[in-house]
Design a protein around this motif. Structure first.
Motif, PDB file in Angstrom:
ATOM      1  N   SER A  23       0.761  -1.225   0.154  1.00  0.00           N
ATOM      2  CA  SER A  23      -0.077  -0.171   0.017  1.00  0.00           C
ATOM      3  C   SER A  23       0.913   1.319  -0.258  1.00  0.00           C
ATOM      4  CB  SER A  23      -0.784   0.005   1.243  1.00  0.00           C
ATOM      5  OG  SER A  23      -1.909  -1.040   1.114  1.00  0.00           O
ATOM      6  N   ARG A  27       1.504   4.225  -2.971  1.00  0.00           N
ATOM      7  CA  ARG A  27       1.355   5.669  -2.826  1.00  0.00           C
ATOM      8  C   ARG A  27       2.667   6.392  -3.057  1.00  0.00           C
ATOM      9  NH1 ARG A  27      -2.318   2.905  -0.489  1.00  0.00           N
ATOM     10  NH2 ARG A  27      -4.258   3.500   0.401  1.00  0.00           N
ATOM     11  N   THR A  95      -5.640  -1.254  -6.235  1.00  0.00           N
ATOM     12  CA  THR A  95      -5.204  -0.050  -5.657  1.00  0.00           C
ATOM     13  C   THR A  95      -4.688   0.732  -6.948  1.00  0.00           C
ATOM     14  OG1 THR A  95      -4.435  -1.151  -3.466  1.00  0.00           O
ATOM     15  CG2 THR A  95      -3.542   1.189  -3.893  1.00  0.00           C
ATOM     16  N   ARG A  98      -7.856   2.034  -8.751  1.00  0.00           N
ATOM     17  CA  ARG A  98      -8.741   3.140  -8.064  1.00  0.00           C
ATOM     18  C   ARG A  98      -8.084   4.295  -7.758  1.00  0.00           C
ATOM     19  NH1 ARG A  98     -11.186  -1.880  -5.001  1.00  0.00           N
ATOM     20  NH2 ARG A  98     -13.095  -2.292  -6.330  1.00  0.00           N
ATOM     21  N   ARG A 126     -17.807   2.323  -6.718  1.00  0.00           N
ATOM     22  CA  ARG A 126     -17.523   2.797  -5.381  1.00  0.00           C
ATOM     23  C   ARG A 126     -16.599   4.330  -5.505  1.00  0.00           C
ATOM     24  NH1 ARG A 126     -15.061  -1.644  -1.917  1.00  0.00           N
ATOM     25  NH2 ARG A 126     -16.857  -2.574  -2.476  1.00  0.00           N
ATOM     26  N   ALA A 170     -15.863   0.924   4.536  1.00  0.00           N
ATOM     27  CA  ALA A 170     -14.503   1.631   4.843  1.00  0.00           C
ATOM     28  C   ALA A 170     -13.368   1.160   3.648  1.00  0.00           C
ATOM     29  CB  ALA A 170     -14.005   0.870   6.436  1.00  0.00           C
ATOM     30  N   SER A 171     -12.912   1.961   3.263  1.00  0.00           N
ATOM     31  CA  SER A 171     -12.082   1.549   1.993  1.00  0.00           C
ATOM     32  C   SER A 171     -11.062   2.667   1.935  1.00  0.00           C
ATOM     33  CB  SER A 171     -12.727   1.504   0.704  1.00  0.00           C
ATOM     34  OG  SER A 171     -11.979   1.381  -0.352  1.00  0.00           O
ATOM     35  N   ALA A 172      -9.809   2.262   1.777  1.00  0.00           N
ATOM     36  CA  ALA A 172      -8.556   3.164   1.648  1.00  0.00           C
ATOM     37  C   ALA A 172      -8.622   3.821   0.371  1.00  0.00           C
ATOM     38  CB  ALA A 172      -7.228   2.762   2.246  1.00  0.00           C
ATOM     39  N   GLN A 173      -8.831   2.644  -0.704  1.00  0.00           N
ATOM     40  CA  GLN A 173      -8.690   3.206  -1.680  1.00  0.00           C
ATOM     41  C   GLN A 173      -9.756   4.067  -2.305  1.00  0.00           C
ATOM     42  OE1 GLN A 173      -9.041  -0.905  -3.848  1.00  0.00           O
ATOM     43  NE2 GLN A 173      -7.019  -1.556  -3.015  1.00  0.00           N
ATOM     44  N   VAL A 174     -11.064   3.979  -2.033  1.00  0.00           N
ATOM     45  CA  VAL A 174     -12.008   4.853  -2.424  1.00  0.00           C
ATOM     46  C   VAL A 174     -11.862   6.195  -1.847  1.00  0.00           C
ATOM     47  CG1 VAL A 174     -14.539   5.605  -2.468  1.00  0.00           C
ATOM     48  CG2 VAL A 174     -13.488   3.096  -2.691  1.00  0.00           C
ATOM     49  N   ARG A 198      -6.803   1.906   6.224  1.00  0.00           N
ATOM     50  CA  ARG A 198      -5.323   2.338   6.437  1.00  0.00           C
ATOM     51  C   ARG A 198      -5.404   3.792   6.014  1.00  0.00           C
ATOM     52  NH1 ARG A 198      -3.368  -2.261   2.767  1.00  0.00           N
ATOM     53  NH2 ARG A 198      -5.047  -3.289   4.156  1.00  0.00           N
ATOM     54  N   ILE A 322      -8.517  -6.963   7.527  1.00  0.00           N
ATOM     55  CA  ILE A 322      -9.097  -7.289   6.238  1.00  0.00           C
ATOM     56  C   ILE A 322      -8.334  -8.349   5.263  1.00  0.00           C
ATOM     57  CG2 ILE A 322      -8.742  -5.337   4.823  1.00  0.00           C
ATOM     58  CD1 ILE A 322     -12.214  -7.199   5.043  1.00  0.00           C
ATOM     59  N   ASP A 323      -7.103  -7.647   4.971  1.00  0.00           N
ATOM     60  CA  ASP A 323      -6.323  -8.601   3.997  1.00  0.00           C
ATOM     61  C   ASP A 323      -5.657  -9.889   4.864  1.00  0.00           C
ATOM     62  OD1 ASP A 323      -6.633  -6.751   2.244  1.00  0.00           O
ATOM     63  OD2 ASP A 323      -4.840  -5.626   2.271  1.00  0.00           O
ATOM     64  N   GLU A 346     -16.530  -7.081   2.400  1.00  0.00           N
ATOM     65  CA  GLU A 346     -15.532  -6.651   1.717  1.00  0.00           C
ATOM     66  C   GLU A 346     -14.963  -7.878   1.189  1.00  0.00           C
ATOM     67  OE1 GLU A 346     -14.660  -3.239   0.150  1.00  0.00           O
ATOM     68  OE2 GLU A 346     -16.939  -3.309   0.663  1.00  0.00           O
ATOM     69  N   LYS A 350     -12.397  -8.693  -3.177  1.00  0.00           N
ATOM     70  CA  LYS A 350     -10.903  -8.990  -3.271  1.00  0.00           C
ATOM     71  C   LYS A 350     -10.465  -9.486  -4.529  1.00  0.00           C
ATOM     72  CE  LYS A 350     -10.605  -6.335   0.540  1.00  0.00           C
ATOM     73  NZ  LYS A 350     -10.172  -5.039   0.554  1.00  0.00           N
TER      74      LYS A 350
HETATM   75  C1  S3P Z   1      -5.612  -1.045   0.200  1.00  0.00           C
HETATM   76  C2  S3P Z   1      -6.787  -1.026   0.862  1.00  0.00           C
HETATM   77  C3  S3P Z   1      -7.584  -2.160   0.982  1.00  0.00           C
HETATM   78  C4  S3P Z   1      -6.809  -3.297   0.962  1.00  0.00           C
HETATM   79  C5  S3P Z   1      -6.033  -3.495  -0.369  1.00  0.00           C
HETATM   80  C6  S3P Z   1      -5.061  -2.594  -0.364  1.00  0.00           C
HETATM   81  C7  S3P Z   1      -4.951   0.164  -0.231  1.00  0.00           C
HETATM   82  O1  S3P Z   1      -8.781  -2.347   0.149  1.00  0.00           O
HETATM   83  O2  S3P Z   1      -7.740  -4.412   1.011  1.00  0.00           O
HETATM   84  O3  S3P Z   1      -5.294  -4.726  -0.292  1.00  0.00           O
HETATM   85  O4  S3P Z   1      -3.805   0.100  -0.338  1.00  0.00           O
HETATM   86  O5  S3P Z   1      -5.476   1.354  -0.117  1.00  0.00           O
HETATM   87  P1  S3P Z   1      -9.860  -1.342   0.225  1.00  0.00           P
HETATM   88  O6  S3P Z   1      -9.840   0.034  -0.053  1.00  0.00           O
HETATM   89  O7  S3P Z   1     -11.084  -1.897  -0.832  1.00  0.00           O
HETATM   90  O8  S3P Z   1     -10.592  -1.583   1.513  1.00  0.00           O
END
Ligand code: S3P
Length: 444
Positions: A23, A27, A95, A98, A126, A170-174, A198, A322-323, A346, A350
């Motif tokens: 992750s 970034r 990642t 998105r 999403r 809850a989604s760090a990607q979105v 995250r 989650i992972d 969620e 995946k």
């Molecule tokens: C990630 C966010 C999580 C995680 C994925 C990596 C990221 O997904 O499961 O492996 O790097 O932002 P979601 O944003 O779908 O929860």
């Protein structure tokens, strides 16, 4: 590729360097594209997913040069991205696709993003929905339940509109996609999330000088009056806790003396350690120290195979692990009693439907596992070995690696088919297990 695992006949011993966090790696690449000055990145992992983000930023105008033990990324600055000359291949990486949606939503050019068979099935509404509310045009495939890649992002005909958005999941990607788009909006963009996903983006964007403020679960990018300059000297990518989790679990099940140095212990990523503690297990977190905007520590597992008991994993703990739920399911399979995983719907979207693939993997080892809409229930089988299995990983790296760990405590050779995608996050996984003393190999 197949992974072949023999039952462990001795305990695991050694120190293993885990590759950089996936992750944070994505970034460090994608955000460096936006930097006005070159960024030195140290510790980037060698997984194929990070490689997709690296290729994507070069297609958008960045250059990447090797520099001793790191890389120097020369980006374009916030407003200098160049239109790519061809479609961008995001491979297996959710990642990459998105976050790129958010980064490209405000550009004056159109970009086509596509991926492999698994990514082509993953839900993109999403990200599309909030970005469309900001005025972005993003089109994809399918008119039914969701929108899937390939996606065409842009062109935007001016700055994006500010947005105040509450995420439905809850989604760090979105969250990150919206914050990145917010850099190209003419006003305040706020995201509120229902759980602790995250927060690497918030930490790293602030480190780069983005006008970002976090208040509880609400994060705001406020661009008015900002000089539109992002810059920092560099990022150190800490070892990936999600990759470390497989070796942690192996050492807990087999016993031994295993040290994993410099693992990211950001609290949004340590749910698996909390779950292990709640199960009665013990992982020492040694010498916590700062690494740029993150904190790292050495993880140490020592002693005899650990006695675990079943627990319930739900709510924030499910978000924070989650992972790691597939490998926690393997620990649950060796625990006394029942483990319930809930609030984890969620998992179904995946790299595979991880409710079904986790249950199928455990059943192959003779473990009872019941799938639920939002998780699964595992009946522990702590006495005697598991039944040696032939597992189909369904192209999912985390299912393949979880099965390999289960194979260490089975009563014969375990064969894991369709395991090539281990290379998306942890190409050196089998070699790392072997370095600790396990007998594991890969064949075509
Ligand atoms: C990630 C966010 C999580 C995680 C994925 C990596 C990221 O997904 O499961 O492996 O790097 O932002 P979601 O944003 O779908 O929860």
């Amino acid at each position: 590729m197949k992974l072949i695992v023999e039952p462990a006949t001795r305990t695991l011993t050694g120190t293993v360097t885990i590759p950089g966090d996936k992750s944070i790696g994505h970034r460090s690449l994608l955000f460096s594209l936006l930097s006005a000055t070159p960024v030195r990145v140290v510790g980037l992992g060698d997984g194929a997913d990070n490689g997709r983000s690296a290729k994507a930023i070069t297609a958008l105008g960045a250059s990447i040069a090797k520099d001793g033990d790191g890389l120097v990324i020369t980006g374009t600055g916030l407003d200098g991205l160049v239109p790519p000359t061809s479609r961008i291949d995001c491979g297996n990486s959710g990642t990459t696709i998105r976050l790129l949606c958010g980064l490209l939503a405000g550009q004056r050019f159109a970009t086509t993003l596509f991926g492999d068979e698994s990514l082509s099935k993953r839900p993109m509404r999403r990200v599309i929905e909030p970005l469309a509310r900001m005025g972005a045009t993003i089109t994809g495939q399918g008119s039914g339940l969701d929108v899937t890649p390939p996606l065409v992002v842009g062109p935007a005909d001016g700055p994006l509109k500010p947005l105040d958005y509450t995420l439905p999941m809850a989604s760090a990607q979105v969250k990150t996609a919206i914050l990145l788009a917010g850099l190209f909006a003419d006003g305040d963009t706020s995201v509120t999330e229902p759980g602790p996903s995250r927060d690497h983006s918030e930490r790293m964007l602030a480190y780069l000088g983005a006008p970002l403020a976090v208040e509880g679960r609400r994060t705001t990018i406020a661009t008015r009056g900002w000089n539109r300059r992002l810059a920092c000297d560099g990022f150190t990518v800490p070892a990936d806790p999600s990759s470390a989790a497989f070796l942690v679990a192996a050492a807990i099940l087999v016993g031994g003396e295993v040290r994993l140095p410099g693992v990211c212990i950001n609290p949004t990523r340590t749910g698996f350690l909390d779950a292990i503690t709640a199960m009665g297990g013990h992982v020492a977190i040694v010498d916590p120290r700062a690494a740029g905007p993150e904190t790292v520590a050495d993880l140490v597992i020592s002693g005899a195979p650990q006695r675990l008991h079943g627990i319930t994993i739900g709510g924030d703990l499910a978000v924070r692990s989650i992972d790691e739920l597939p490998i926690l399911a393997v620990l649950a399979a060796r625990a006394h009693g029942t483990t319930v995983v809930r609030d984890a719907e969620e998992l179904r979207v995946k790299e595979s439907d991880r409710v079904e693939t986790t249950c199928a993997m455990l059943r192959a080892f003779g473990v009872t596992c019941e799938a639920r809409e939002d998780g699964f229930v595992v009946e522990g089988r702590p006495e005697g070995p598991l039944s040696a299995a032939r597992v189909h990983a369904d192209g999912d790296h985390r299912i393949a690696m979880a099965a390999a760990v289960a194979g260490l405590v089975a009563d014969g050779q375990t064969v894991i088919d369709d395991a090539d995608n281990v290379a998306t996050s942890y190409p050196g996984f089998a070699a790392a297990l072997a370095a600790l003393g396990a007998v594991v190999g890969a064949t075509a």
